[in-house]
Design an enzyme around this catalytic site. Structure first.
Site, PDB file in Angstrom:
ATOM      1  N   HIS A 192      63.929  49.519  15.232  1.00 44.28           N
ATOM      2  CA  HIS A 192      63.020  49.095  16.297  1.00 44.28           C
ATOM      3  C   HIS A 192      63.171  47.610  16.601  1.00 44.28           C
ATOM      4  CE1 HIS A 192      61.254  53.082  15.793  1.00 44.28           C
ATOM      5  NE2 HIS A 192      61.071  52.948  17.080  1.00 44.28           N
ATOM      6  N   ARG A 299      55.744  52.014  24.366  1.00 42.17           N
ATOM      7  CA  ARG A 299      55.574  52.187  22.909  1.00 42.17           C
ATOM      8  C   ARG A 299      54.331  51.407  22.474  1.00 42.17           C
ATOM      9  NH1 ARG A 299      61.531  51.690  22.981  1.00 42.17           N
ATOM     10  NH2 ARG A 299      62.456  53.341  21.722  1.00 42.17           N
ATOM     11  N   GLU A 436      62.027  65.090  19.819  1.00 40.28           N
ATOM     12  CA  GLU A 436      62.866  64.221  18.979  1.00 40.28           C
ATOM     13  C   GLU A 436      63.043  64.774  17.570  1.00 40.28           C
ATOM     14  OE1 GLU A 436      61.121  60.327  18.977  1.00 40.28           O
ATOM     15  OE2 GLU A 436      59.104  61.077  18.697  1.00 40.28           O
ATOM     16  N   ASP A 460      65.595  59.433  17.622  1.00 41.78           N
ATOM     17  CA  ASP A 460      65.174  60.251  16.485  1.00 41.78           C
ATOM     18  C   ASP A 460      65.842  61.609  16.475  1.00 41.78           C
ATOM     19  OD1 ASP A 460      63.429  58.679  14.883  1.00 41.78           O
ATOM     20  OD2 ASP A 460      62.056  58.649  16.574  1.00 41.78           O
ATOM     21  N   ARG A 470      68.260  56.208  10.728  1.00 39.65           N
ATOM     22  CA  ARG A 470      68.744  55.380  11.831  1.00 39.65           C
ATOM     23  C   ARG A 470      68.784  53.893  11.498  1.00 39.65           C
ATOM     24  NH1 ARG A 470      63.795  56.196  16.189  1.00 39.65           N
ATOM     25  NH2 ARG A 470      64.262  54.152  17.025  1.00 39.65           N
ATOM     26  N   CYS A 507      64.212  59.139  27.140  1.00 36.23           N
ATOM     27  CA  CYS A 507      63.781  57.749  26.983  1.00 36.23           C
ATOM     28  C   CYS A 507      64.402  57.096  25.760  1.00 36.23           C
ATOM     29  CB  CYS A 507      62.261  57.661  26.927  1.00 36.23           C
ATOM     30  SG  CYS A 507      61.553  58.581  25.554  1.00 36.23           S
TER      31      CYS A 507
HETATM   32  C1  PEP Z   1      63.431  57.945  20.402  1.00 40.01           C
HETATM   33  O1  PEP Z   1      63.267  58.369  19.261  1.00 40.01           O
HETATM   34  O2  PEP Z   1      64.442  58.189  21.065  1.00 40.01           O
HETATM   35  C2  PEP Z   1      62.414  57.101  21.040  1.00 40.01           C
HETATM   36  C3  PEP Z   1      62.484  56.775  22.298  1.00 40.01           C
HETATM   37  O3  PEP Z   1      61.392  56.656  20.271  1.00 40.01           O
HETATM   38  P1  PEP Z   1      61.512  55.488  19.165  1.00 40.01           P
HETATM   39  O4  PEP Z   1      62.833  54.816  19.345  1.00 40.01           O
HETATM   40  O5  PEP Z   1      60.374  54.571  19.391  1.00 40.01           O
HETATM   41  O6  PEP Z   1      61.402  56.237  17.886  1.00 40.01           O
HETATM   42 MG    MG Z   2      61.336  58.311  18.399  1.00 41.91          MG
END
Ligand code: PEP
Ligand code: MG
Length: 577
Positions: A192, A299, A436, A460, A470, A507
């Protein structure tokens, strides 16, 4: 002589500036017995640390950007007051004298005493104030240890930060201080922290091992976020070369600016929705610099992280209202909080030892359903703000339909509360799922029946499908959106949404990667939500693509068994039209 060092470029852009090294390591406090004659000096040392910590906070307050939420400034003020409090100062000084010990240990004893006082309070809100004690103590301990924090008193404007690792909250704080870029020793492109850097447009490199040994504070660096390269003490030639590259990029960007405001339609006249991702309402200003569009992913957990606790209903509401107002009628998709994995607040830390595998733990909707009373204020605020503009609510990390039933019950409860309070809300607030988790993708038809829209969270979905963390750089090489299993799941979700007649967006970061735009268009994706700074590049590709032609190629890609074959085909698709 210039030295080239490479890591993983996670946020594009070329920047130069002096290096500044920081550390986020935890401080171990140990007890030392002092001689009587040393005690006065120890007290002086403690007072100097308090003065230094207080100066740091005053500096942060002075340099904080004007659009920072008031609540954060209130937090800084609370911390300043605490540092002046006799319970804090006199108590620690008394400990130094009584125990003939070092300032660190005396402060540790005093903080334990104060935390206990807060723990025993009846009022749940006051109980949480112990977090402030711990933050203040930590800051002073760092001053005693002469360690700097991510938010120290030095003016960081224009500097390139070198750190072992950065938490998402550090990144936000550093951005307030207008840093030029950052380099971390650990982390991957999907953390993140990396995502926030991209959203904020801060050039960044992660996974540059031993960066803090290879680079020294104040050395001049060139950071190339596109290539993941750092040039230490560049010579005249490198400086000139990179300056030219930077100017080329600026020229390209200016050309793309011509696309601002143009409708997003393919060559064969298919209309595509192109929205942006944000972490805070302030990010809408950046988004608008590129295009006047809506938000496909907000988010909200950044608000939790900035406050380091679950926000109350009004704090949620004020933030969401700012976002709706800034969007002036364009859609806003608010994602309910997704804490856990690499995003934590004191509350989650306090709840005991860290899960063995936090990415699989009590994350996102799982935590919200486990703590419905803490979650309710967010639901109430989203409902309330839905009467001010086109708002949608999106739920992260759903795994099964039972979670949707529980969510709907809670939502009904929230609606009842608002009716009683005679507050208005959109009775048909669209509620959607982030797809996800592979289980959700595999049973997506059932999700589509229950909900108003779907959004594919590839970050995810790839992590869970390919069984890799990740943020673990060791297994990062496996992270591949073109893995056949991943493409199959994405296709299933798009098809299912189309059959059910509900919108399907993407997204996750895959949507922001220009290499995949055409493949996704061919697979039937009609809604992309992307990082602000890639918006116009993606738009350029969409305007120059014809879906009819892409469909056939995408079908071929879906029938392939090896990522390398698919990669070759995708490359061909990208160069053909
Ligand atoms: C994702 O998992 O692709 C997503 C957009 O959410 P985050 O990256 O905040 O987990
Ligand atoms: Mg996610």
């Amino acid at each position: 002589m210039s030295i080239y060092i490479s890591g993983i470029g996670v946020s594009k852009g070329i920047t130069t500036g002096p290096a500044h090294i920081i550390t986020r390591e935890k401080i171990d406090v140990s007890q030392h017995t002092l001689k009587k004659s040393e005690l006065n000096n120890e007290i002086k040392r403690f007072k100097q640390a308090i003065a230094q910590a207080s100066k740091q906070l005053h500096n942060i307050k002075k340099n904080i950007s004007r659009d920072t939420p008031k609540d954060i400034i209130v937090f800084i003020d609370t911390h300043l007051l605490m540092m002046e409090d006799p319970a804090f100062n006199d108590g620690t000084i008394a400990n130094i004298k009584q125990n003939a010990c070092n300032a660190e240990w005396a402060l540790h004893l005093q903080s334990e005493r104060l935390v206990q006082v807060f723990d025993e309070m009846e009022d749940p809100y006051l109980r949480t104030r112990k977090d402030d004690v711990l933050h203040v103590v930590n800051r002073i301990q760092k001053c005693l240890a002469k360690k700097e924090t991510g938010t120290q008193a030095v003016n960081l404007k224009g500097r390139i930060i070198i750190a072992d690792d950065l938490a998402p909250a550090d990144t936000i704080t550093l951005q307030h201080q207008k840093i030029a870029g950052f380099i971390t020793e650990f982390g991957g492109p999907l953390s993140h922290t990396a995502i926030i850097a991209r959203n904020l447009g801060i050039p960044a490199i992660v996974g540059l091992h031993h960066a803090r040994q290879l680079i020294h504070s104040d050395e001049i660096l060139i950071l190339d976020g596109d290539q993941g390269i750092v040039i230490n003490t560049p010579d005249e030639r490198s400086l000139k070369q990179y300056n030219r590259l930077r100017l080329d990029q600026l020229a390209k960007r200016r050309q793309l600016n011509n696309l601002t405001g143009k409708p997003v339609t393919t060559k064969d006249k298919v209309s595509i929705t192109l929205h942006g991702n944000i972490d805070r309402p302030e990010d809408i200003k950046t988004l608008k610099k590129y295009d006047d569009t809506g938000v496909g992913l907000y988010r909200t957990e950044m608000l939790f992280i900035e406050l380091n606790q679950w926000p109350d209903e009004n704090t949620h509401f004020k933030n969401y209202k700012r976002a709706v107002t800034a969007l002036k009628g364009k859609p806003l998709t608010i994602r309910t909080m997704d804490l856990g994995a690499d995003k934590e607040i004191q509350d989650t830390i306090d709840q005991g030892p860290m899960a063995h595998n936090p990415a699989m733990g009590l994350r996102a909707i799982r935590r919200c359903l486990k703590q419905p009373l803490d979650f309710l204020p967010q639901l109430l605020a989203i409902l309330r703000v839905s009467s001010y503009g086109p708002v949608r609510m999106m739920i992260p990390m759903l795994t099964n339909i039972e979670e949707i039933h529980q969510l709907k019950e809670l939502l009904d409860e929230a609606k009842k509360i608002l009716r009683k309070r005679k507050l208005s809300y959109n009775t048909r607030l669209p509620v959607g799922a982030m797809i996800e988790v592979p289980a959700a993708a595999l049973t997506v038809d059932a999700f589509a029946e229950q909900l108003d829209f779907l959004s594919i969270g590839t970050n995810d979905l790839i992590q869970y499908t390919l069984a890799l963390d990740r943020i673990d750089e060791e297994v990062n090489y496996l992270y591949n959106p073109l893995n056949p299993a991943v493409l199959k799941l994405i296709h299933m979700v798009i098809e299912s949404g189309n059959r059910a007649g509900i919108p399907v967006s993407m997204c996750g970061e895959m949507a922001s990667d220009t290499r995949y735009t055409r493949l996704l268009l061919g697979m039937g994706l009609k809604y992309f939500s992307v990082q602000a700074n890639t918006l116009l590049e993606i738009k350029h590709i969409i305007l120059n693509s014809s879906i009819q032609q892409l469909k056939r190629k995408s079908r071929l890609a879906l029938a392939m068994h090896e990522s390398s074959e698919i990669e070759a085909l995708v490359e061909q698709i990208n160069h053909q039209q």
